[in-house]
Design an enzyme around this catalytic site. Sequence first.
Site, PDB file in Angstrom:
ATOM      1  N   LYS A 125       1.014  -1.131  -0.010  1.00  0.00           N
ATOM      2  CA  LYS A 125       0.204  -0.020  -0.001  1.00  0.00           C
ATOM      3  C   LYS A 125       0.975   1.120  -0.203  1.00  0.00           C
ATOM      4  CE  LYS A 125      -4.422   0.699   0.049  1.00  0.00           C
ATOM      5  NZ  LYS A 125      -5.892   0.537  -0.351  1.00  0.00           N
ATOM      6  N   ASP A 165      -6.970   4.597  -4.594  1.00  0.00           N
ATOM      7  CA  ASP A 165      -7.849   4.440  -3.906  1.00  0.00           C
ATOM      8  C   ASP A 165      -8.404   5.934  -3.250  1.00  0.00           C
ATOM      9  OD1 ASP A 165      -7.799   2.496  -1.199  1.00  0.00           O
ATOM     10  OD2 ASP A 165      -7.356   4.384  -0.101  1.00  0.00           O
TER      11      ASP A 165
END
Length: 444
Positions: A125, A165
């Site tokens: 991430k 995201d």
Amino acid sequence: MSYAYEVLQKVIERNPGEAEFHQAVKEVLETLEPLLNVRRDYRRAGILERIVEPERQIIFRVPWVDDQGKVQVNRGYRVEFNSAIGPYKGGLRFHPSVNLAIIKFLGFEQIFKNSLTGTPIGAGKGGSDFDPKGRSDGEVMRFCQSFMTELYRHIGPNTDVPAGDIGVGSREIGYMFGQYKRIKNTFEGVITGKGLTYGGSLVRKEATGYGLIYLVNEMLEDKHMSFEGATVVISGSGNVAIYAAEKAMELGAKVVTMSDSNGYIYDAQGINLDTVKLIKEVNRGRIKEYAAIHSTAKHYEGYDGIWSIPCDIALPCATQNELNGESAKILVKNGCVAVGEGANMPTSPEAVEIFRENKVLFAPAKAANAGGVATSALEMSQNSLRLSWSFEEVDQKLKDIMVSIYKTISEVAKEYGCEGDLIAGANIAGFIKVADSMLVQGIV
Ligand code: NDP
């Protein structure tokens, strides 16, 4: 002291101040006890100690020039958490609240989510404390180019494949892909969520929201319920929220709310999604504008109040810890029967406990929002094959994956003595595949 508890204490000591990361680790480790009691080999191999430590953490300076000619400096992150079952895979978040604790909690959760999809992807991430809101296209482009000028050396189609995201949509993905291609002089599937004209997959845009509804639908059907005629409260008005609303409506539900970080709208007649798409996707506006267009709707400041709107099903699709214990009590009091997490870790531990005590059906994020990354894996497959599948083909594969995730997590929960606890089912099922892969790959 149990093995899981011992490791959790070490995580808290070694990562001071990282509250969201502690929360995510605690939630996973405490549900693994029934598995760890039978799999003593994990302890000998130090699986827990290794799985909570990212394989690599990269933090970098992102300098760029704003429209006034002033130099701005943001901080960039990429946490490559676990590559036991495939290349690191996970989104990039651009939001002022981004820090290492947020990226690590998201990266940690990604390990189990990606494993649950049944596709060969590891976990990572990344992101930045850059806020694209209110910035011109030129500023966003210069930021994205600077961000990729450092990130490119750490990623690759077989190494680490980022995606979008919060704050990273098709515009940002396009700028980052363009810069990667320019630096590397290679056209390759290094990032997912790409535009359809340059290697993107149909359904990727809709995937997380649609996938959420497919999974929640399985959970409801198991208890002889459905979306048909249900009143649904959805928070957020971004990518996940919009397509969750679209699919829920398609299945006969009435979606009555949407929100952003300023407040929420309540339309008792049911939200008009075309208006929401126009405001958010085309004009990059605020959800407040909806109430000026539809007289049936009202806008309320602040976003906690959204959970006081009576509903059958609640779908938090905005951000972490947006649904707290107080809100959970109100939802239960108003007769809410099911909650599905579209966002990552949107439900606080107190709220989860209240739902558990009151037997509210609960679909945890790791399973419920796995459709996005699953479809990203399908995008990677299409890029490798140099093929593009039709909308129907990808949508069917997504549906099959979500149905299979539901089946796996409910069966695993039952097998380990916690029938109906889909949090435990998702954590245990996601963990086993990664842990067993780590076990046979030696001490790495
Ligand atoms: P978007 O940026 O498209 O939308 C985010 C939405 O949430 C916006 O309405 C935003 O409002 C709101 N929001 C963001 N931060 C806050 C905050 N601190 N407080 C209140 N509202 C907030 O992001 P996505 O829809 O892509 O992501 C939403 C959630 O889903 C995140 O938790 C993400 O990690 C998760 N997720 C996303 C996936 C994807 O494929 N996109 C895949 C799996 C999970 P505002 O505009 O005011 O900021």
